[in-house]
Design an enzyme around this catalytic site. Structure first.
Site, PDB file in Angstrom:
ATOM      1  N   GLY A  90       0.790  -1.224   0.000  1.00 11.53           N
ATOM      2  CA  GLY A  90       0.000   0.000   0.000  1.00 11.53           C
ATOM      3  C   GLY A  90       0.818   1.267   0.000  1.00 11.53           C
ATOM      4  O   GLY A  90       1.801   1.416  -0.736  1.00 11.53           O
ATOM      5  N   ILE A  91       0.424   2.195   0.869  1.00 11.83           N
ATOM      6  CA  ILE A  91       1.111   3.484   0.959  1.00 11.83           C
ATOM      7  C   ILE A  91       2.572   3.293   1.349  1.00 11.83           C
ATOM      8  O   ILE A  91       3.467   3.946   0.807  1.00 11.83           O
ATOM      9  CB  ILE A  91       0.388   4.391   1.971  1.00 11.83           C
ATOM     10  CG1 ILE A  91      -0.977   4.822   1.415  1.00 11.83           C
ATOM     11  CG2 ILE A  91       1.229   5.622   2.301  1.00 11.83           C
ATOM     12  CD1 ILE A  91      -1.840   5.574   2.416  1.00 11.83           C
ATOM     13  N   GLY A 115       0.175   0.499  10.361  1.00 12.77           N
ATOM     14  CA  GLY A 115      -1.098   0.728  11.039  1.00 12.77           C
ATOM     15  C   GLY A 115      -2.050  -0.422  10.808  1.00 12.77           C
ATOM     16  O   GLY A 115      -1.940  -1.159   9.821  1.00 12.77           O
ATOM     17  N   ILE A 116      -2.993  -0.579  11.742  1.00 15.18           N
ATOM     18  CA  ILE A 116      -4.010  -1.619  11.625  1.00 15.18           C
ATOM     19  C   ILE A 116      -5.367  -1.018  11.952  1.00 15.18           C
ATOM     20  O   ILE A 116      -5.462   0.076  12.529  1.00 15.18           O
ATOM     21  CB  ILE A 116      -3.737  -2.806  12.571  1.00 15.18           C
ATOM     22  CG1 ILE A 116      -3.764  -2.347  14.035  1.00 15.18           C
ATOM     23  CG2 ILE A 116      -2.410  -3.477  12.228  1.00 15.18           C
ATOM     24  CD1 ILE A 116      -3.717  -3.499  15.037  1.00 15.18           C
ATOM     25  N   GLN A 166     -14.337   9.225  12.817  1.00 15.55           N
ATOM     26  CA  GLN A 166     -15.106   8.360  11.924  1.00 15.55           C
ATOM     27  C   GLN A 166     -15.908   7.369  12.753  1.00 15.55           C
ATOM     28  O   GLN A 166     -15.356   6.667  13.605  1.00 15.55           O
ATOM     29  CB  GLN A 166     -14.178   7.602  10.975  1.00 15.55           C
ATOM     30  CG  GLN A 166     -14.871   6.626  10.042  1.00 15.55           C
ATOM     31  CD  GLN A 166     -15.863   7.324   9.128  1.00 15.55           C
ATOM     32  OE1 GLN A 166     -15.569   8.376   8.569  1.00 15.55           O
ATOM     33  NE2 GLN A 166     -17.040   6.740   8.959  1.00 15.55           N
ATOM     34  N   MET A 167     -17.200   7.330  12.509  1.00 13.23           N
ATOM     35  CA  MET A 167     -18.064   6.384  13.197  1.00 13.23           C
ATOM     36  C   MET A 167     -17.567   4.962  12.968  1.00 13.23           C
ATOM     37  O   MET A 167     -17.189   4.593  11.858  1.00 13.23           O
ATOM     38  CB  MET A 167     -19.500   6.529  12.676  1.00 13.23           C
ATOM     39  CG  MET A 167     -20.513   5.655  13.380  1.00 13.23           C
ATOM     40  SD  MET A 167     -22.214   6.058  12.871  1.00 13.23           S
ATOM     41  CE  MET A 167     -22.163   5.571  11.146  1.00 13.23           C
ATOM     42  N   GLY A 168     -17.539   4.175  14.038  1.00 10.41           N
ATOM     43  CA  GLY A 168     -17.060   2.805  13.951  1.00 10.41           C
ATOM     44  C   GLY A 168     -15.551   2.673  14.059  1.00 10.41           C
ATOM     45  O   GLY A 168     -15.028   1.564  13.993  1.00 10.41           O
ATOM     46  N   GLN A 169     -14.876   3.821  14.246  1.00 13.93           N
ATOM     47  CA  GLN A 169     -13.413   3.802  14.355  1.00 13.93           C
ATOM     48  C   GLN A 169     -12.946   4.670  15.523  1.00 13.93           C
ATOM     49  O   GLN A 169     -11.981   5.423  15.386  1.00 13.93           O
ATOM     50  CB  GLN A 169     -12.773   4.295  13.055  1.00 13.93           C
ATOM     51  CG  GLN A 169     -12.829   3.318  11.906  1.00 13.93           C
ATOM     52  CD  GLN A 169     -11.902   3.711  10.772  1.00 13.93           C
ATOM     53  OE1 GLN A 169     -11.676   4.880  10.498  1.00 13.93           O
ATOM     54  NE2 GLN A 169     -11.338   2.718  10.095  1.00 13.93           N
ATOM     55  N   TYR A 224      -9.264   3.745  16.161  1.00 11.71           N
ATOM     56  CA  TYR A 224      -8.374   4.208  15.096  1.00 11.71           C
ATOM     57  C   TYR A 224      -8.276   5.730  15.080  1.00 11.71           C
ATOM     58  O   TYR A 224      -7.180   6.302  14.987  1.00 11.71           O
ATOM     59  CB  TYR A 224      -8.905   3.692  13.761  1.00 11.71           C
ATOM     60  CG  TYR A 224      -8.054   4.014  12.559  1.00 11.71           C
ATOM     61  CD1 TYR A 224      -6.955   3.230  12.236  1.00 11.71           C
ATOM     62  CD2 TYR A 224      -8.368   5.092  11.729  1.00 11.71           C
ATOM     63  CE1 TYR A 224      -6.173   3.509  11.120  1.00 11.71           C
ATOM     64  CE2 TYR A 224      -7.597   5.380  10.614  1.00 11.71           C
ATOM     65  CZ  TYR A 224      -6.504   4.583  10.312  1.00 11.71           C
ATOM     66  OH  TYR A 224      -5.741   4.874   9.213  1.00 11.71           O
TER      67      TYR A 224
END
Length: 241
Positions: free
Chosen positions: A13-14, A84-85, A141-144, A147
């Site tokens: 990825g990045i 990151g995870i 962010q909802m649900g995070q 994170y």
């Protein structure tokens, strides 16, 4: 002088785009990974970039990893904290394990890695640390919750550490990517992409990993010594900080 760079989470990825860009620019690059050895082996075969396995959430593991990189490539002058995870869940269902795992990798990992290269950077009076945060660390962010909290912590970490490094020639900056076209995004259906994600992005497209990599190249350059403590948003105008 050819400088050594470590990119955590650097084989996919990045992170992989950052590692490739640094190598193409003439840096000696170590790409860290934690789990997928087959991907790491293919990455080295394709790019010639050395890969090293350790878990950024474990301080002793990081110590062994930095020592291995130093022996193979030289003392690191550049650190890109990209690993990151995610362990997404609505907060009323989030477990302590989901919280702890994300914070350990995405925030404590910055401490572990930065602490282990910091004294060498101070002694040499040069260093570049770039922390890959997230748009969700800026806006939430909802649900995070886990994170977003960790990625917001990355920004505070950046601002504080930058003040400590400034007189020693060490810059510390953060990049907050928006939605980037990586394997993670490929799991999202086209319907959701077209109806719910792209309409939020003023430029009308996903970002590319290479665009994050080019931002890293600017921040780690010898001539970028006056840029420190900054949070650079690379999100197509989705969130204006």
């Amino acid at each position: 002088m050819q400088r050594t760079a470590i990119v955590t989470g650097g084989t996919r990825g990045i992170g992989a785009a950052i590692a490739r860009a640094l190598a193409a620019a003439g840096y000696k690059v170590a790409a860290n990974y934690c789990g997928n050895e087959a991907v790491a082996e293919r990455f080295t075969a394709d790019t010639g970039i050395a890969t090293f396995r350790w878990d950024v959430s474990d301080y002793d593991s990081c110590g062994r990893g930095v020592a291995a990189v130093t022996e193979a490539l030289g003392a690191p002058d550049i650190l890109v904290n990209n690993a990151g995870i995610t362990r997404d869940a609505m907060f009323h269902k989030m477990t302590p394990q989901q919280w702890n795992e994300v914070v350990a990798t995405n925030l404590t990992g910055l401490f572990n890695m930065s602490r282990l290269v910091w004294e060498g950077m101070r002694e040499r009076e040069f260093g570049r640390i770039v922390n890959i945060s997230s748009i969700n660390g800026q806006k939430g962010q909802m649900g995070q919750v886990n994170y977003s909290a960790a990625k917001a912590g990355d920004i505070g970490f950046t601002k504080a550490l930058a003040q400590e490094g400034a007189r020693k020639g060490i810059t510390v900056n953060a990049i907050c990517p928006g939605y980037i076209d990586t394997d993670m995004m490929s799991t999202i259906s086209d319907d959701v992409m077209q109806k719910h994600i792209l309409p939020q992005i003023p430029v009308g497209r996903l970002g590319q990993a290479d665009e994050i990599a080019r931002t890293v190249l600017f921040l780690v350059d010898e001539d970028a010594g006056f840029v420190t403590g900054s949070t650079v948003t690379v999100n197509g105008g989705q969130y204006l900080a």
